[in-house]
Design a protein around this motif. Structure first.
Motif, mmCIF file in Angstrom:
data_model
loop_
_atom_site.group_PDB
_atom_site.id
_atom_site.type_symbol
_atom_site.label_atom_id
_atom_site.label_comp_id
_atom_site.label_asym_id
_atom_site.label_seq_id
_atom_site.Cartn_x
_atom_site.Cartn_y
_atom_site.Cartn_z
ATOM 1 N N SER A 181 41.839 39.956 47.332
ATOM 2 C CA SER A 181 42.173 41.355 47.620
ATOM 3 C C SER A 181 40.977 42.267 47.372
ATOM 4 O O SER A 181 40.716 43.199 48.142
ATOM 5 C CB SER A 181 43.363 41.783 46.755
ATOM 6 O OG SER A 181 43.725 43.118 47.024
ATOM 7 N N LEU A 182 40.242 41.978 46.294
ATOM 8 C CA LEU A 182 39.064 42.796 45.982
ATOM 9 C C LEU A 182 37.995 42.645 47.053
ATOM 10 O O LEU A 182 37.353 43.625 47.449
ATOM 11 C CB LEU A 182 38.514 42.401 44.608
ATOM 12 C CG LEU A 182 37.420 43.302 44.019
ATOM 13 C CD1 LEU A 182 37.932 44.726 43.846
ATOM 14 C CD2 LEU A 182 36.940 42.747 42.688
ATOM 15 N N LEU A 183 37.798 41.419 47.545
ATOM 16 C CA LEU A 183 36.807 41.190 48.604
ATOM 17 C C LEU A 183 37.175 41.940 49.883
ATOM 18 O O LEU A 183 36.310 42.492 50.568
ATOM 19 C CB LEU A 183 36.688 39.693 48.887
ATOM 20 C CG LEU A 183 35.944 38.859 47.838
ATOM 21 C CD1 LEU A 183 36.034 37.376 48.185
ATOM 22 C CD2 LEU A 183 34.481 39.293 47.740
ATOM 23 N N MET A 193 46.451 34.262 39.830
ATOM 24 C CA MET A 193 46.216 35.705 39.858
ATOM 25 C C MET A 193 44.759 36.025 40.157
ATOM 26 O O MET A 193 44.461 36.969 40.887
ATOM 27 C CB MET A 193 46.640 36.331 38.535
ATOM 28 C CG MET A 193 48.137 36.396 38.337
ATOM 29 S SD MET A 193 48.564 37.085 36.715
ATOM 30 C CE MET A 193 47.857 38.726 36.850
ATOM 31 N N ALA A 194 43.848 35.233 39.581
ATOM 32 C CA ALA A 194 42.427 35.473 39.832
ATOM 33 C C ALA A 194 42.102 35.239 41.304
ATOM 34 O O ALA A 194 41.336 36.010 41.911
ATOM 35 C CB ALA A 194 41.577 34.564 38.954
ATOM 36 N N GLY A 195 42.709 34.203 41.898
ATOM 37 C CA GLY A 195 42.478 33.938 43.309
ATOM 38 C C GLY A 195 43.009 35.048 44.199
ATOM 39 O O GLY A 195 42.305 35.549 45.084
ATOM 40 N N ALA A 196 44.257 35.473 43.928
ATOM 41 C CA ALA A 196 44.869 36.526 44.743
ATOM 42 C C ALA A 196 44.136 37.857 44.557
ATOM 43 O O ALA A 196 43.857 38.568 45.528
ATOM 44 C CB ALA A 196 46.340 36.678 44.368
ATOM 45 N N VAL A 218 44.002 46.318 41.589
ATOM 46 C CA VAL A 218 43.471 44.954 41.539
ATOM 47 C C VAL A 218 42.458 44.834 40.404
ATOM 48 O O VAL A 218 42.449 43.851 39.653
ATOM 49 C CB VAL A 218 42.805 44.579 42.886
ATOM 50 C CG1 VAL A 218 42.068 43.248 42.762
ATOM 51 C CG2 VAL A 218 43.844 44.498 43.993
ATOM 52 N N VAL A 219 41.612 45.847 40.254
ATOM 53 C CA VAL A 219 40.570 45.821 39.218
ATOM 54 C C VAL A 219 41.186 45.779 37.823
ATOM 55 O O VAL A 219 40.751 44.998 36.964
ATOM 56 C CB VAL A 219 39.637 47.045 39.364
ATOM 57 C CG1 VAL A 219 38.735 47.189 38.139
ATOM 58 C CG2 VAL A 219 38.789 46.914 40.624
ATOM 59 N N ILE A 220 42.204 46.587 37.572
ATOM 60 C CA ILE A 220 42.794 46.574 36.228
ATOM 61 C C ILE A 220 43.578 45.278 35.989
ATOM 62 O O ILE A 220 43.690 44.816 34.849
ATOM 63 C CB ILE A 220 43.679 47.811 35.965
ATOM 64 C CG1 ILE A 220 44.844 47.912 36.953
ATOM 65 C CG2 ILE A 220 42.851 49.078 36.008
ATOM 66 C CD1 ILE A 220 45.802 49.067 36.640
ATOM 67 N N GLY A 254 41.249 42.854 34.621
ATOM 68 C CA GLY A 254 41.023 43.068 33.200
ATOM 69 C C GLY A 254 42.019 42.311 32.350
ATOM 70 O O GLY A 254 41.652 41.683 31.342
ATOM 71 N N SER A 255 43.289 42.332 32.749
ATOM 72 C CA SER A 255 44.306 41.604 31.987
ATOM 73 C C SER A 255 44.140 40.097 32.140
ATOM 74 O O SER A 255 44.404 39.334 31.204
ATOM 75 C CB SER A 255 45.716 42.044 32.428
ATOM 76 O OG SER A 255 45.952 41.726 33.791
ATOM 77 N N ILE A 256 43.676 39.636 33.310
ATOM 78 C CA ILE A 256 43.420 38.204 33.507
ATOM 79 C C ILE A 256 42.292 37.746 32.588
ATOM 80 O O ILE A 256 42.358 36.666 31.977
ATOM 81 C CB ILE A 256 43.066 37.915 34.976
ATOM 82 C CG1 ILE A 256 44.260 38.209 35.883
ATOM 83 C CG2 ILE A 256 42.631 36.461 35.153
ATOM 84 C CD1 ILE A 256 43.921 38.174 37.361
ATOM 85 N N LEU A 257 41.251 38.562 32.464
ATOM 86 C CA LEU A 257 40.132 38.219 31.585
ATOM 87 C C LEU A 257 40.606 38.063 30.142
ATOM 88 O O LEU A 257 40.110 37.192 29.407
ATOM 89 C CB LEU A 257 39.046 39.290 31.675
ATOM 90 C CG LEU A 257 37.810 39.063 30.794
ATOM 91 C CD1 LEU A 257 37.118 37.747 31.155
ATOM 92 C CD2 LEU A 257 36.835 40.239 30.929
ATOM 93 N N ALA A 258 41.580 38.859 29.735
ATOM 94 C CA ALA A 258 42.120 38.749 28.374
ATOM 95 C C ALA A 258 42.743 37.368 28.148
ATOM 96 O O ALA A 258 42.570 36.765 27.082
ATOM 97 C CB ALA A 258 43.152 39.850 28.132
ATOM 98 N N VAL A 259 43.464 36.855 29.141
ATOM 99 C CA VAL A 259 44.061 35.527 29.020
ATOM 100 C C VAL A 259 42.968 34.465 28.919
ATOM 101 O O VAL A 259 43.064 33.526 28.118
ATOM 102 C CB VAL A 259 44.976 35.214 30.226
ATOM 103 C CG1 VAL A 259 45.569 33.817 30.104
ATOM 104 C CG2 VAL A 259 46.094 36.238 30.313
ATOM 105 N N VAL A 260 41.928 34.600 29.725
ATOM 106 C CA VAL A 260 40.819 33.639 29.679
ATOM 107 C C VAL A 260 40.202 33.602 28.290
ATOM 108 O O VAL A 260 39.920 32.538 27.735
ATOM 109 C CB VAL A 260 39.753 33.995 30.735
ATOM 110 C CG1 VAL A 260 38.522 33.109 30.574
ATOM 111 C CG2 VAL A 260 40.321 33.857 32.145
#
Length: 278
Positions: free
Chosen positions: A217-219, A210-213, A54-56, A59-65
């Motif tokens: 999951s991280l929480l 993806m950020a929501g899911a 989930v953490v990695i 990282g890929s989601i942050l790249a899109v942002v």
């Protein structure tokens, strides 16, 4: 942890960054790289290994942002656009936040309703193989039967109907191995978008869903983000972010030229490799 474990974290981050937003299924690649080769489950508990993935992904989601920052600011009304050709800088002829929301609704609803069922029954090598092959066939169909002259050459030209249709097709990505970008880009092409417009819309839609899911999951698994695990998680997160930045830029420059068939062929070969390795 020994230095070899940190190298494994970097490798998995690289795999995530390369495959999360390409239409090739990051799940299929994780099966080969982690489950069959690196075997992080030998030094991580299963919940900790899932949390790391989930953490990695974050990282890929942050790249899109980062890459679509200006676009997201426009959608949220947080950036004043300059008027063109004497215009007033209105939203006319621009992708709207409501169109993104329309595209998110179908998969969002199904994901909430069937999340537990998917986790319990669909995450297996067999289902991933099915997703890889069937998803590849959809991609080939999109290139063969998609309109030769797309109605939407850019993401700003898509209609609400196209946004909703892509959202419906995105539901297929709930099946592991199908690939979110593979299904949505294929759907976009079939419903009259250019490959680049479909890819842009795919990446924009991917961030909230993806950020929501991933966030939820991280929480749920926050207890596994311990001080001794933070360097391991950080190594994977940073490598995923950097590689995704480069991979997404390259993919967006390439997609209108090579289309989807080469990725479909690659998926079928990948499915064959996983089948015979098992």
């Amino acid at each position: 942890m020994e230095w070899m474990e940190y190298i494994k974290a970097v490798i998995l981050g690289i795999v995530e960054g390369l495959t999360e937003f390409a239409p090739v299924s990051s799940t299929g690649h994780m099966i080969i790289v982690d489950d069959m080769w690196l075997k992080t489950q030998q030094f991580l508990s299963q919940p900790a290994a899932n949390t790391f993935k989930v953490v990695i992904q974050l990282g890929s989601i942050l790249a899109v942002v980062v890459l679509f920052w200006g676009r997201f600011m426009d959608l949220l009304g947080l950036r004043r656009r300059k008027a063109k050709n004497g215009g007033n800088g209105s939203d006319q002829g621009r992708l709207k936040l409501t169109q993104v929301i329309v595209g998110l609704i179908p998969a969002g609803v199904l994901g909430v309703l069937f999340d537990d069922y998917i986790d319990e029954h669909l995450f297996s090598t067999r289902t991933v193989l099915i997703g890889l092959v069937v998803g590849a066939l959809l991609m080939i169909a999109a290139d063969v039967w998609g309109p030769k002259r797309p109605k939407a050459e850019t993401v700003d030209q898509i209609t609400y109907g196209q946004a909703f249709s892509v959202g419906v097709i995105q539901c297929l990505s709930l099946w592991p191995g199908f690939s979110r970008s593979g299904s949505t880009i294929s759907g976009g092409v079939l419903f009259g978008m250019s490959h680049r417009a479909a890819a842009d819309f795919t990446f924009i839609m991917a961030v909230p869903i993806m950020a929501g899911a991933s966030g939820l999951s991280l929480l749920k698994n926050w207890e596994y983000v311990t001080a001794d695990m933070l360097p391991f998680f950080a190594a994977g997160f940073i490598s995923s972010f950097i590689v995704a930045l480069l991979a997404i830029r390259f993919f967006l420059k390439l997609i209108n030229r090579i289309k989807l068939v080469p990725f479909a062929v690659y998926r079928i070969v990948l499915a064959g490799i996983i089948f015979f390795m098992l």
